[in-house]
Design an enzyme around this catalytic site. Sequence first.
Site, mmCIF file in Angstrom:
data_model
loop_
_atom_site.group_PDB
_atom_site.id
_atom_site.type_symbol
_atom_site.label_atom_id
_atom_site.label_comp_id
_atom_site.label_asym_id
_atom_site.label_seq_id
_atom_site.Cartn_x
_atom_site.Cartn_y
_atom_site.Cartn_z
ATOM 1 C CG ASP A 1 2.145 1.154 9.173
ATOM 2 O OD1 ASP A 1 1.698 2.298 10.276
ATOM 3 O OD2 ASP A 1 2.959 1.988 8.037
ATOM 4 C CB CYS B 1 -4.868 6.918 10.897
ATOM 5 S SG CYS B 1 -4.968 5.617 9.475
ATOM 6 C CE LYS C 1 -1.695 1.751 3.910
ATOM 7 N NZ LYS C 1 -1.942 3.064 4.382
ATOM 8 C CG ASN C 2 1.970 2.440 3.790
ATOM 9 O OD1 ASN C 2 0.627 3.455 3.329
ATOM 10 N ND2 ASN C 2 2.564 2.785 4.852
ATOM 11 N NE ARG D 1 -7.507 5.297 4.243
ATOM 12 C CZ ARG D 1 -7.830 6.699 4.409
ATOM 13 N NH1 ARG D 1 -8.550 6.999 5.822
ATOM 14 N NH2 ARG D 1 -6.708 7.276 4.890
ATOM 15 N NE ARG E 1 -0.085 10.973 10.245
ATOM 16 C CZ ARG E 1 -0.684 9.923 9.077
ATOM 17 N NH1 ARG E 1 -2.329 9.349 9.459
ATOM 18 N NH2 ARG E 1 -0.166 9.359 8.479
HETATM 19 N N1 EPU Z 1 6.427 14.375 11.039
HETATM 20 C C1 EPU Z 1 6.847 15.554 11.360
HETATM 21 N N2 EPU Z 1 6.993 16.798 10.080
HETATM 22 C C2 EPU Z 1 6.261 16.570 9.061
HETATM 23 C C3 EPU Z 1 6.565 15.223 8.755
HETATM 24 C C4 EPU Z 1 6.200 13.706 9.755
HETATM 25 O O1 EPU Z 1 7.572 16.061 12.851
HETATM 26 O O2 EPU Z 1 6.317 16.734 7.798
HETATM 27 C C5 EPU Z 1 6.568 13.710 12.263
HETATM 28 C C6 EPU Z 1 5.744 12.375 12.391
HETATM 29 O O3 EPU Z 1 4.134 13.449 13.285
HETATM 30 C C7 EPU Z 1 5.804 11.312 13.039
HETATM 31 C C8 EPU Z 1 6.803 11.227 12.910
HETATM 32 O O4 EPU Z 1 7.013 12.270 11.914
HETATM 33 O O5 EPU Z 1 5.908 11.238 14.555
HETATM 34 C C9 EPU Z 1 6.804 10.564 11.428
HETATM 35 O O6 EPU Z 1 6.539 10.557 10.442
HETATM 36 P P1 EPU Z 1 6.372 9.994 8.717
HETATM 37 O O7 EPU Z 1 6.005 11.302 7.880
HETATM 38 O O8 EPU Z 1 7.311 9.261 8.567
HETATM 39 O O9 EPU Z 1 4.698 9.051 8.730
HETATM 40 P P2 EPU Z 1 3.317 9.284 7.216
HETATM 41 O O10 EPU Z 1 4.214 9.942 5.808
HETATM 42 O O11 EPU Z 1 2.388 10.705 7.407
HETATM 43 C C10 EPU Z 1 3.168 7.041 6.517
HETATM 44 C C11 EPU Z 1 2.863 5.522 6.173
HETATM 45 C C12 EPU Z 1 2.204 6.174 7.645
HETATM 46 C C13 EPU Z 1 3.076 5.225 8.740
HETATM 47 C C14 EPU Z 1 4.306 6.041 8.774
HETATM 48 C C15 EPU Z 1 6.189 5.623 9.821
HETATM 49 C C16 EPU Z 1 2.382 6.470 4.428
HETATM 50 C C17 EPU Z 1 0.964 6.717 3.411
HETATM 51 N N3 EPU Z 1 1.209 6.194 5.386
HETATM 52 O O12 EPU Z 1 3.091 8.408 7.055
HETATM 53 O O13 EPU Z 1 1.466 3.923 7.347
HETATM 54 O O14 EPU Z 1 2.823 5.087 10.517
HETATM 55 O O15 EPU Z 1 5.135 6.630 7.804
HETATM 56 O O16 EPU Z 1 5.992 4.400 8.884
HETATM 57 O O17 EPU Z 1 3.300 6.438 3.811
HETATM 58 C C18 EPU Z 1 -0.242 2.731 7.992
HETATM 59 O O18 EPU Z 1 -0.330 1.970 6.516
HETATM 60 O O19 EPU Z 1 -1.197 2.363 8.203
HETATM 61 C C19 EPU Z 1 0.275 4.313 8.152
HETATM 62 C C20 EPU Z 1 -0.141 5.034 9.393
#
Ligand code: EPU
Length: 427
Positions: free
Chosen positions: A305, A117, A22-23, A397, A122
């Site tokens: 995850d 989610c 998915k990701n 999803r 975020r």
């Molecule tokens: N963060 C910041 N600033 C930013 C971006 C992130 O402070 O600009 C912080 C977040 O608040 C968090 C940490 O950095 O504490 C990590 O967030 P990240 O950006 O890595 O997460 P994401 O890209 O929003 C993706 C996956 C999530 C998964 C996370 C961590 C996708 C679409 N989503 O989210 O997947 O938990 O990486 O591995 O790729 C899931 O599949 O269930 C899911 C939630």
Amino acid sequence: MKKLIVKGARELSGSVRIGGAKNAAVAIIPATVLARGKCVLENVPEICDTELLLEMLSEMGASIRKIDRTTVLIDTTELNSHIVPYELAKNMRASYYFIGSLLGRFGKACVSMPGGCNFGVRPIDQHIKGFELLGSEIQIDNGLIHAASQSLSGAHIYFDQVSVGATINVMLAAVRAKGLTVLENVAKEPHIVDLANFLNSMGADVRGAGTDVIKIRGVDVMHGSNYAIIPDQIEAGTYMAATAAVGGDVRIENVIPKHLEPISVKLRETGAEITEGDDWVRVVRRGPLKKVNLKTMPHPGFPTDMQPQMGALLTRAKGTSIITEGVWDNRFRYTEQLARMGAHITVDGKVAVIEGVDSLSGAPVHACDLRGGAAMIIAGLMAEGTTEIEDTLYIERGYEHVVEKFTAIGADIHYQVLPERDMAEAR
Ligand code: EPU
């Protein structure tokens, strides 16, 4: 409206085939915008999030054709809009990857603030920092993110926080920026490497994905490509955890065992036996479940995850387990649902203390997010009696054909479709 009905206390056995990640898919589909041409993507998971992204591309002028169940042809030649349809994008996290790819193609993008989610705040500050350093202006108003740049230029970007999303988004823009971009303190998840491989197959020059530093030399033109998306590490991990939790013997096929190592290590500690082949793993659990402590971390640490699924499993392990959530502020909402089934869990901030109990009992619960929903299925499969899970849309999803796949390995699980009125009364 529908519910998932799960009847528990039945061992799992047989084999299950894992779909595309998915990701990775939710990054690669928006990346097709960078080619003015045809991409054929294989191993695209059949889930709501990929369907939605394809719909967004289609509304923006791309032509989409399904070649078979998991192969899709995306032709972006006629794509002529830098505005992502708001109604489709607003509830989805990954829709913001169009900022990077549209900036790369048109030098401008307009996308809704991302949904996704709810794990607490975020922020997207690291995405914005990256785009600004590449020479783009970013404005946020009325729930929309506007990005615009006369021309993108390579830059040295040090991320303050390891972020999957920011690494992906900035990579998508940087492949078309003039000169060299160096990204430091980047995420190293398998889907980052998969996206880099896809971009390179389209003519980009991305090196170092999978390490802490990614170097990107911008190119003037990118072209279409044929590409197969990697298997889903978390879908595979979920079936592994379910087998370890419920007991039985299941072969999980179409996986990259190396990607599963952080999960396999912890499941072995719980008492499961795990063997690996080239593209499969087999999980056998016959004896008692043992307690474990774990902390989630960015790759190659234990993936956040998989945290809720492990939380469900540990409710029945002998002794007291401690889970520390190292990525998100608030990813323990699912534990309240487990408590309804008789689990003993205390949460204090980012730490959950789980005291193993002898049995869980089926109960009406709901999926509070995607992986929280997976945890409910696992708990339902472990419990005595029937568990009814509401809000299944979250699960759909991210998990393709979840009922069919669990049924194939012997689970007693089915959907119950309810008229709107009954569903409202059920709440
Ligand atoms: N963060 C910041 N600033 C930013 C971006 C992130 O402070 O600009 C912080 C977040 O608040 C968090 C940490 O950095 O504490 C990590 O967030 P990240 O950006 O890595 O997460 P994401 O890209 O929003 C993706 C996956 C999530 C998964 C996370 C961590 C996708 C679409 N989503 O989210 O997947 O938990 O990486 O591995 O790729 C899931 O599949 O269930 C899911 C939630």
